[in-house]
Write a protein that holds these residues in place. Sequence first.
Motif, short mmCIF file in Angstrom:
data_model
loop_
_atom_site.label_atom_id
_atom_site.label_comp_id
_atom_site.label_asym_id
_atom_site.label_seq_id
_atom_site.Cartn_x
_atom_site.Cartn_y
_atom_site.Cartn_z
N VAL A 278 39.53 40.96 69.83
CA VAL A 278 40.21 42.06 68.92
C VAL A 278 41.40 42.32 69.34
O VAL A 278 42.08 41.65 70.45
CB VAL A 278 39.20 43.15 69.08
CG1 VAL A 278 37.92 43.17 68.29
CG2 VAL A 278 39.16 43.64 70.45
N SER A 279 42.63 43.03 68.41
CA SER A 279 43.75 42.87 68.88
C SER A 279 44.27 43.94 70.07
O SER A 279 45.22 43.67 70.62
CB SER A 279 44.51 43.59 67.50
OG SER A 279 43.82 44.84 67.07
N TYR A 280 43.34 44.68 70.47
CA TYR A 280 43.47 45.61 71.72
C TYR A 280 42.24 45.79 71.94
O TYR A 280 41.06 45.66 71.41
CB TYR A 280 44.44 46.56 71.51
CG TYR A 280 44.04 47.59 70.66
CD1 TYR A 280 43.19 48.71 70.71
CD2 TYR A 280 44.74 47.47 69.32
CE1 TYR A 280 42.95 49.36 69.68
CE2 TYR A 280 44.46 48.20 68.43
CZ TYR A 280 43.54 49.21 68.43
OH TYR A 280 43.17 50.29 67.67
N LEU B 31 36.13 45.02 61.91
CA LEU B 31 36.63 43.75 61.51
C LEU B 31 38.18 43.86 60.77
O LEU B 31 38.96 43.22 61.24
CB LEU B 31 35.74 42.83 60.67
CG LEU B 31 34.50 42.52 61.49
CD1 LEU B 31 33.38 41.82 60.78
CD2 LEU B 31 35.19 41.35 62.65
N LYS B 32 37.97 44.84 59.70
CA LYS B 32 39.39 44.79 59.10
C LYS B 32 40.34 45.52 59.86
O LYS B 32 41.70 45.02 59.78
CB LYS B 32 39.09 45.62 58.12
CG LYS B 32 40.35 45.91 57.08
CD LYS B 32 40.03 46.92 55.72
CE LYS B 32 41.32 47.12 54.98
NZ LYS B 32 41.37 46.45 53.61
N SER B 33 40.16 46.37 60.74
CA SER B 33 41.07 46.97 61.57
C SER B 33 41.60 46.19 62.72
O SER B 33 42.83 46.31 63.19
CB SER B 33 40.49 48.31 62.36
OG SER B 33 40.42 49.26 61.26
N PHE B 34 40.89 45.14 63.24
CA PHE B 34 40.97 44.77 64.58
C PHE B 34 41.17 43.26 64.69
O PHE B 34 41.47 42.70 65.83
CB PHE B 34 40.08 45.21 65.75
CG PHE B 34 40.03 46.53 65.77
CD1 PHE B 34 41.20 47.54 66.21
CD2 PHE B 34 38.65 47.34 65.84
CE1 PHE B 34 40.91 48.82 66.19
CE2 PHE B 34 38.55 48.73 65.95
CZ PHE B 34 39.58 49.51 66.28
N MET B 35 40.69 42.73 63.71
CA MET B 35 40.71 41.00 63.58
C MET B 35 41.83 40.41 62.74
O MET B 35 41.77 40.76 61.55
CB MET B 35 39.17 40.68 63.04
CG MET B 35 38.09 41.24 63.93
SD MET B 35 38.24 40.38 65.74
CE MET B 35 37.56 38.96 65.45
N LYS B 36 42.38 39.69 63.24
CA LYS B 36 43.37 38.68 62.42
C LYS B 36 42.70 38.11 61.32
O LYS B 36 41.72 37.51 61.66
CB LYS B 36 44.32 37.81 63.27
CG LYS B 36 45.46 38.65 64.24
CD LYS B 36 46.12 37.80 64.93
CE LYS B 36 47.11 38.50 65.84
NZ LYS B 36 47.68 37.81 66.66
#
Length: 180
Positions: A41-43, A135-140
């Motif tokens: 995830v992005s963070y 998924l929409k919020s944290f995954m490229k």
Amino acid sequence: MATMNTYTGNKIDPMNMAVADISIQDIAHALSLTCRGGGHVSYFFSVAQHSINCMNEAKARGWSERLQLACLLHDASEAYISDIIRPVKVHLSNYLEIERSIMNVILERFGLADLSEEENAMWKQIDDEMMNFELKSFMKGEEYRTVDNLVSVPDKAERPWREVEAEFIICTEKLSITLI
């Protein structure tokens, strides 16, 4: 007998757990330090924070405290056997059996052993909807994913794990049918 050490210092056999082995401190600590999405995830966003979001969604929908607690604890087995991402987990039948066995003990500990099929379907629905949101919020590559309309506004802030751990314990204590 192979045992594991828990955060609170207990030695337990995860393959043969008893209600007395279950500690909300162990669950909250481990889940607050376990990252969602296998860490991709992005963070850092913990399983505990995901679970709190699921509980808050159930509350926003006006669901019973019993279902709110089921949403909060739905990933509690991962405190004892870690998290495995869904695309892999579905192929690990033995893991699924172990997970189910541990969850049965956890549910018994918190007075939820008698969840109906309908109640299980309800918390699973929120888990799936929250996963899509995450998924929409944290995954490229998932920015354009269509997500279900949630009633709540999930907390997606990057939060200190100790703060999330404390919130998880407080929420569990508030909702628990069986005192901790």
